[in-house]
Design an enzyme around this catalytic site. Structure first.
Site, PDB file in Angstrom:
ATOM      1  N   ASP A   1       0.651  -0.900   4.769  1.00 34.56           N
ATOM      2  CA  ASP A   1       0.486   0.415   5.596  1.00 34.56           C
ATOM      3  C   ASP A   1      -0.738   0.800   4.991  1.00 34.56           C
ATOM      4  O   ASP A   1      -1.002   1.625   4.090  1.00 34.56           O
ATOM      5  CB  ASP A   1       1.511   1.539   5.293  1.00 34.56           C
ATOM      6  CG  ASP A   1       1.257   2.785   5.931  1.00 34.56           C
ATOM      7  OD1 ASP A   1       0.435   2.722   6.760  1.00 34.56           O
ATOM      8  OD2 ASP A   1       1.953   3.662   5.858  1.00 34.56           O
TER       9      ASP A   1
ATOM     10  N   CYS B   1      -1.442   4.481  10.895  1.00 30.77           N
ATOM     11  CA  CYS B   1      -1.372   5.604  11.690  1.00 30.77           C
ATOM     12  C   CYS B   1      -2.399   5.798  12.612  1.00 30.77           C
ATOM     13  O   CYS B   1      -3.178   7.020  12.593  1.00 30.77           O
ATOM     14  CB  CYS B   1      -1.044   6.863  10.658  1.00 30.77           C
ATOM     15  SG  CYS B   1      -2.338   7.309   9.450  1.00 30.77           S
TER      16      CYS B   1
ATOM     17  N   ASP C   1       0.304  -0.087  -5.144  1.00 29.68           N
ATOM     18  CA  ASP C   1      -0.962   0.547  -4.697  1.00 29.68           C
ATOM     19  C   ASP C   1      -2.092   0.428  -5.573  1.00 29.68           C
ATOM     20  O   ASP C   1      -2.097   0.273  -6.831  1.00 29.68           O
ATOM     21  CB  ASP C   1      -0.605   2.325  -4.632  1.00 29.68           C
ATOM     22  CG  ASP C   1      -1.731   2.820  -3.477  1.00 29.68           C
ATOM     23  OD1 ASP C   1      -1.080   3.000  -2.360  1.00 29.68           O
ATOM     24  OD2 ASP C   1      -2.822   3.118  -3.550  1.00 29.68           O
TER      25      ASP C   1
ATOM     26  N   GLY D   1       5.071   6.846  -1.116  1.00 30.34           N
ATOM     27  CA  GLY D   1       6.247   6.220  -1.163  1.00 30.34           C
ATOM     28  C   GLY D   1       7.252   6.424  -0.122  1.00 30.34           C
ATOM     29  O   GLY D   1       8.532   5.912  -0.224  1.00 30.34           O
ATOM     30  N   GLY D   2       6.656   6.933   0.989  1.00 25.85           N
ATOM     31  CA  GLY D   2       7.558   7.402   2.072  1.00 25.85           C
ATOM     32  C   GLY D   2       8.193   6.036   2.578  1.00 25.85           C
ATOM     33  O   GLY D   2       9.569   6.117   2.731  1.00 25.85           O
ATOM     34  N   LYS D   3       7.485   5.103   2.795  1.00 21.46           N
ATOM     35  CA  LYS D   3       8.160   4.128   3.579  1.00 21.46           C
ATOM     36  C   LYS D   3       9.159   3.192   2.443  1.00 21.46           C
ATOM     37  O   LYS D   3      10.009   2.607   2.894  1.00 21.46           O
ATOM     38  CB  LYS D   3       7.205   3.244   4.325  1.00 21.46           C
ATOM     39  CG  LYS D   3       6.519   3.771   5.566  1.00 21.46           C
ATOM     40  CD  LYS D   3       5.561   2.942   5.981  1.00 21.46           C
ATOM     41  CE  LYS D   3       4.854   3.596   7.301  1.00 21.46           C
ATOM     42  NZ  LYS D   3       4.285   5.021   7.208  1.00 21.46           N
TER      43      LYS D   3
ATOM     44  N   CYS E   1       0.754  -1.064  -0.016  1.00 20.93           N
ATOM     45  CA  CYS E   1      -0.046  -0.043   0.027  1.00 20.93           C
ATOM     46  C   CYS E   1       0.896   1.225   0.165  1.00 20.93           C
ATOM     47  O   CYS E   1       0.877   2.125   1.041  1.00 20.93           O
ATOM     48  CB  CYS E   1      -0.846   0.070   1.295  1.00 20.93           C
ATOM     49  SG  CYS E   1      -1.836  -1.493   1.526  1.00 20.93           S
ATOM     50  N   ALA E   2       1.713   1.272  -1.037  1.00 24.21           N
ATOM     51  CA  ALA E   2       2.638   2.266  -1.146  1.00 24.21           C
ATOM     52  C   ALA E   2       2.238   3.766  -0.850  1.00 24.21           C
ATOM     53  O   ALA E   2       3.202   4.685  -0.442  1.00 24.21           O
ATOM     54  CB  ALA E   2       3.463   2.310  -2.369  1.00 24.21           C
TER      55      ALA E   2
END
Length: 384
Positions: free
Chosen positions: A284, A337, A248, A230-232, A226-227
């Protein structure tokens, strides 16, 4: 603009939000019609608007009404300022307070005082226990600005020095190995050479800590399922120095990822349909965002009980879709989150009940008291 004119502008924007306009759209509409407003004016109005959004219920109680004017009155009172020094009617200032307005307002109580919807309070309390009040109050405040240092290219101390050359002061944060908290000059980050040259990325410290906790190593086949932006994926690529695959359900969310990847000097390949088996799959998942409401406070008021139920179904569906992609002995990592138990430990318990042979290797709830946003991480080990 004078400080008082900024108060009036914020009140007008808040009225548009109360009528259903999204905050960013309402702010954009105001700024387009306020050509006289400079960058500092726009930033100040935005800050006022988001301060009220974080305290939507309590400012209305203290200000004595549901209008943007009343909420700004409540905000000033909460912050210990005398509203009559700004509500003067001079120039573009708000009109003077009436006798009724001077006498209106009361202390916030219950869900108002915590700035939470009443329907959510039982879930919130059950989820957080002794930390319920402190977490709710923390989400009423502005979030710190964090950077992730691209440790594959630069040391954290060197990144600090590079940022300082552009007037940005920072300090290491213990929550993650590459985390820096910006203490001065946050608005200049996106224009700094450290950012434009790919040495730092904007990323919350708890989000970075999630990646730090993953069982990553060079050579592993890794999928960010679940990009999103793309931070992670970028953080995982920096840790491994090898390719990360990113997927995604809505590929448009990844539209900026190629340019971010190039800037960071990372190896990320977007995939429309993941194939084969992976050593690590990170999910995520879409969530309430309850751990990051100080950054996106509208989510607090847009969320409904039915909306939460729909998210829970989506989260379970994603776990069912991702589990077959994990190879024997591999890891399925689940992250939100959120600080809500139904989205976190309850989802994992339900998933394990459907997945014979899988084991829970790690479960960690990050709270604002840890320094970053509220995040949850669970790592499940596949059989074999």
């Amino acid at each position: 603009m004078t400080p008082a004119a900024r108060i009036q502008a914020a009140a007008e924007v808040l009225d548009r939000i109360a009528q259903g306009t999204a905050a960013e759209k309402a702010l954009l509409g105001w700024s387009r019609g306020a050509r006289y407003a400079g960058s500092k004016d726009r930033a100040a109005v935005r800050d006022h608007v988001f301060d009220v959004l974080r305290r939507w219920r309590s400012t209305a109680a203290v200000g004595g009404g549901q209008t943007g004017r009343a909420r700004m009155l409540g905000l000033l009172r909460q912050d210990g300022m005398d509203p009559q020094t700004l509500f003067t009617g001079v120039g573009h200032a708000p009109e003077p307070l009436s006798a009724d307005e001077l006498g209106a307002g009361r202390p916030a109580s219950g869900g108002e005082a915590l700035d939470l919807p009443d329907w959510l309070l039982p879930i919130w309390t059950q989820s957080l226990g002794d930390a319920a009040v402190g977490t709710a109050l923390a989400l009423r405040q502005r979030a710190p600005v964090f950077l992730r240092v691209n440790l594959a290219r630069i040391a954290r101390s060197d990144a600090q020095a590079l940022l300082a050359s552009d007037g940005i002061e920072s300090q290491p944060h213990p929550l993650a190995s590459g985390a820096l908290e910006v203490t001065r000059g946050a608005r200049a980050v996106s224009r700094s050479s450290a950012y434009t040259d790919g040495f730092v990325e904007l990323q919350d410290a708890a989000s970075q800590a999630v990646v730090d906790a993953l069982p990553l190593a060079p050579g592993l086949r890794v999928l960010d399922y679940c990009a999103g932006g793309g931070g992670k994926a970028l953080a995982m690529a920096a840790r491994t120095g090898t390719e990360i695959q990113a997927h995604d359900a809505d590929p448009a969310r990844m539209k900026d990822l190629p340019s971010r990847t190039a800037r960071a000097g990372a190896q990320i390949r977007t995939v429309a349909a993941p194939e084969g088996r992976y050593d690590l799959v990170l999910c995520d998942v879409p969530c309430s965002g309850a751990g990051s409401w100080r950054r996106a406070p509208e989510g607090k008021w847009r969320l409904s009980a039915n909306g939460l139920d729909a998210l829970l179904q989506t989260q379970s569906d994603i776990l069912r879709q991702a589990a077959p992609l994990v190879g024997a002995g591999g890891t399925l990592a689940y992250a939100t989150c959120s600080v809500l138990m139904p989205e976190n430990t309850a989802r994992i318990k339900a998933a394990l009940a459907e997945m014979p042979g899988w084991t829970l290797e790690l479960s960690r709830q990050f709270l604002p008291s840890d320094g970053g946003d509220g995040f949850f991480l669970a790592c499940l080990r596949a059989p074999g």
